[in-house]
Design a protein around this motif. Structure first.
Motif: not given
Length: 329
Positions: A35-49, A108-120
């Motif tokens: 998906l070319k998506f940088v997901n810094f919220a993946h750790g949050a899914l670990f916490v939720v689980g 998805y079509d935004r820069p990596d920095t935007d993806q990092i900021l929103v997921t972080f």
């Protein structure tokens, strides 16, 4: 303790530590690679689980936090650990679907920095919500001593040819991870669904012209990655204390696993996670040794060791050990 016993304990502990990273890294690698998506919220899914599994497994006491103030000193369903193993992946899969639809897809079509900021930012929100509701207290999992009275699940088990023991749950973590890795690899590599996802990654416009709605496979892939993070939270729960900060703690090693193994490669995630786990456990196991007339404590260097490993890999093979040059370009 014999040398054979030392090596077996080191191997099991390293593989188990790496297994948790593998479960997280596969989801990250799939999402980042396809998906070319940088997901810094993946750790949050670990916490939720981890917390979802904890509340399904047992009842916990809440001494501070908003729930205690609102008159809920205890919380939990007490359905047992097996129920958590079944329910949590489904629950976090649904959470992942919602995250993809309402958070990831618009970026998805935004820069990596935007993806990092929103997921972080999302990860911090999840951490602080749990902190506010349940408080900073740490919790431990209650795992049944045996599976249906047939197979031991917790407690020590003797190592052949030595007098040492290991926690049998570590073997379960390795086995569960291996089964899930094989299942996900088979889905991605040998099914029409996986073929559509990979084709969509290379040429989404062509896939759409063929009449295939590429958003649906993307949605499911995101959910699968989220479910794996949730399972990691449950199977890793009995081996560590659960608190709101564990998602941030484990996120960096998970990303390093992806970098070392190669973005988009499931086999790379397995190799990277195994290497990181072995390096970490080896440095911790060394303890304090005499080096050049000085006493050196290697335990605090465990985190440094995995960064050093990542640096060596990136300098010699920038696309990761099993990554493709096309992805890294």
């Amino acid at each position: 303790m014999s040398v054979v016993g030392d090596l077996i304990v080191l191997l099991v502990n390293g593989l188990q530590t790496g297994a948790i990273y593998v479960l997280l890294a596969i989801g990250l690698s799939i999402i980042l690679g396809t998906l070319k998506f940088v997901n810094f919220a993946h750790g949050a899914l670990f916490v939720v689980g981890a917390y979802a599994g904890l509340l399904i497994t047992q009842e916990i006491s809440i001494s501070n936090g908003k729930l205690a103030e609102w008159g809920y000193p205890t919380l939990g369903l007490e359905w047992g650990f097996f129920a958590a193993l079944v329910i949590v992946p489904v629950f976090v899969f649904v959470v992942g679907l919602a995250m993809e639809r309402f958070v990831a897809r618009p970026f998805y079509d935004r820069p990596d920095t935007d993806q990092i900021l929103v997921t972080f930012g999302l990860a911090i929100v999840v951490q602080e919500v749990i902190h506010a509701l349940i408080g900073p207290r740490t919790y431990g999992y209650e795992v049944p001593t045996s599976a249906f009275g047939l197979l031991p699940m917790t407690g020590p088990i003797g190592v052949p040819l030595s007098d040492v023991t290991i926690n049998v749950w570590r073997l379960w973590v390795i086995a569960i991870t291996a089964a899930l890795v094989i299942a996900v690899y088979a889905i991605v590599e040998y099914t029409d669904f996986g073929l559509v996802v990979k084709a969509g990654t290379r040429d989404p416009e062509m896939v759409r012209l063929l009449g295939i709605k590429i958003t649906r496979p993307y949605l499911v892939m995101f959910g699968i990655g989220a479910a794996l993070a949730g399972i990691a939270g449950v199977v890793g729960g009995p081996l560590q204390n659960i608190n709101p900060e564990i998602g941030m703690t484990i996120l960096v090693p998970a990303f390093l696993t992806v970098v070392i193994g190669g973005v988009g490669s499931i086999r790379g995630a397995v190799l990277g996670g195994t290497l990181i786990g072995m390096v970490q456990v080896t440095l911790i196991s060394l303890g304090t040794l005499g080096v050049g007339g000085f006493q050196v404590n290697f335990t605090p260097w465990a985190q440094v060791g995995i960064y050093a490993l990542a640096v060596v890999v990136l300098l010699t093979r920038p696309q990761g050990l099993l990554g493709s040059e096309e992805v890294s370009a």
